[in-house]
Scaffold this active site. Structure first.
Site, PDB file in Angstrom:
ATOM      1  N   ASP A  11       0.895  -1.349  -0.203  1.00  0.00           N
ATOM      2  CA  ASP A  11      -0.007  -0.004  -0.044  1.00  0.00           C
ATOM      3  C   ASP A  11       0.861   1.271   0.085  1.00  0.00           C
ATOM      4  OD1 ASP A  11      -2.267  -1.480   0.170  1.00  0.00           O
ATOM      5  OD2 ASP A  11      -2.351  -1.684   2.224  1.00  0.00           O
ATOM      6  N   ASP A 130     -13.677  -3.472  -2.153  1.00  0.00           N
ATOM      7  CA  ASP A 130     -13.673  -2.993  -0.995  1.00  0.00           C
ATOM      8  C   ASP A 130     -14.952  -3.095  -0.148  1.00  0.00           C
ATOM      9  OD1 ASP A 130     -10.968  -2.653  -1.148  1.00  0.00           O
ATOM     10  OD2 ASP A 130     -11.088  -0.316  -1.531  1.00  0.00           O
TER      11      ASP A 130
END
Length: 250
Positions: A11, A130
């Protein structure tokens, strides 16, 4: 049975690898190029790079950083963050990406999935979902987990498959960063309702969590970040333990 894949995730924020809990409380986790090199040596099957603030900041993915990482690795490389057109994807392919991951842009413009599939093939298109359990319903979130859509997760998963996605990267926001285990309920529901590979993401904290997600769901890969970045579970040890449990691992 197809062999399961172990995938570290980088990330990225401001050019650094970071990790949060439930998509907040972000902390630094190291240099992405050095981490990428380590993961190749450790035997990672693939690598995922997500520019987590690109969409929020309304900008493109960090192409130069993608190029620098791609030059150092020889495993499949998926890149996501701020991709909203075929041209964006082409720039990342030219920088060394093997696949692109789209999330907010796919929800906003589902035609993009079709366009990418027609240009590069479905194996190139990963749709990241998500998801969060909101009052008992699994909903799709976009913009780095900050925006709740009206989409139900299972419906959206089936839709992206029908549009040409080759793979789904499914992250449970409820489990993300908690190290309490993958979310078996939603992973099982999604992975059994589509015929494309599903990467389980969010919540890995120990070897048993990978064992559980591979035996109780149809997930084809397990993705994790902090446990790999901070050396809590070395990939060789994880693979050795899973093989000992007779789980088919690459």
């Amino acid at each position: 049975m197809l062999k399961k894949r172990i995938i570290p995730c980088l990330d990225i924020k401001n050019g650094r690898t970071v990790k949060g809990i439930n998509f907040v409380d972000i902390r630094d986790a190291g240099d992405p190029i050095e981490l990428a090199k380590q993961y190749v040596l450790q035997g990672a099957d693939e690598l995922v790079f997500l520019d987590i603030t690109a969409t929020l900041e309304n900008r493109k993915t960090l192409v130069n950083l993608v190029e620098s990482i791609a030059q150092e690795i020889n495993i499949p490389f998926t890149v996501g963050g701020g991709i909203s057109s075929v041209d964006d994807a082409l720039a990342l392919i030219n920088a060394g990406a093997d696949k692109v991951s789209i999330n907010s842009s796919a929800v906003k413009n589902p035609q993009l999935i079709i366009d990418l599939k027609e240009r590069f093939g479905s194996q190139f298109v990963v749709v990241a979902i998500d998801t969060k359990n909101v009052d008992g319903v699994w909903k799709v979130f976009t913009k780095g987990g900050t925006f709740e859509t009206d989409l139900k997760t299972l419906d959206w998963a089936k839709k992206v498959e029908s549009l040409g996605a080759g793979e789904i990267l499914l992250t449970s926001m409820n489990s993300d960063g908690t190290k309490d285990g993958f979310d078996i309920e939603v992973t099982k529901a999604v992975s059994t309702s589509v015929n494309i590979p599903v990467i389980a993401s969010g919540g890995a904290g120990q070897v048993e969590h990978f064992d559980e997600v591979f035996t109780k769901t149809q997930a084809s890969a397990g993705l994790a970040a902090s446990i790999f970045h901070f050396g809590e579970i070395p990939i060789p040890k994880l693979k050795k333990e899973l093989k000992r449990k007779n789980i088919p691992i690459r």
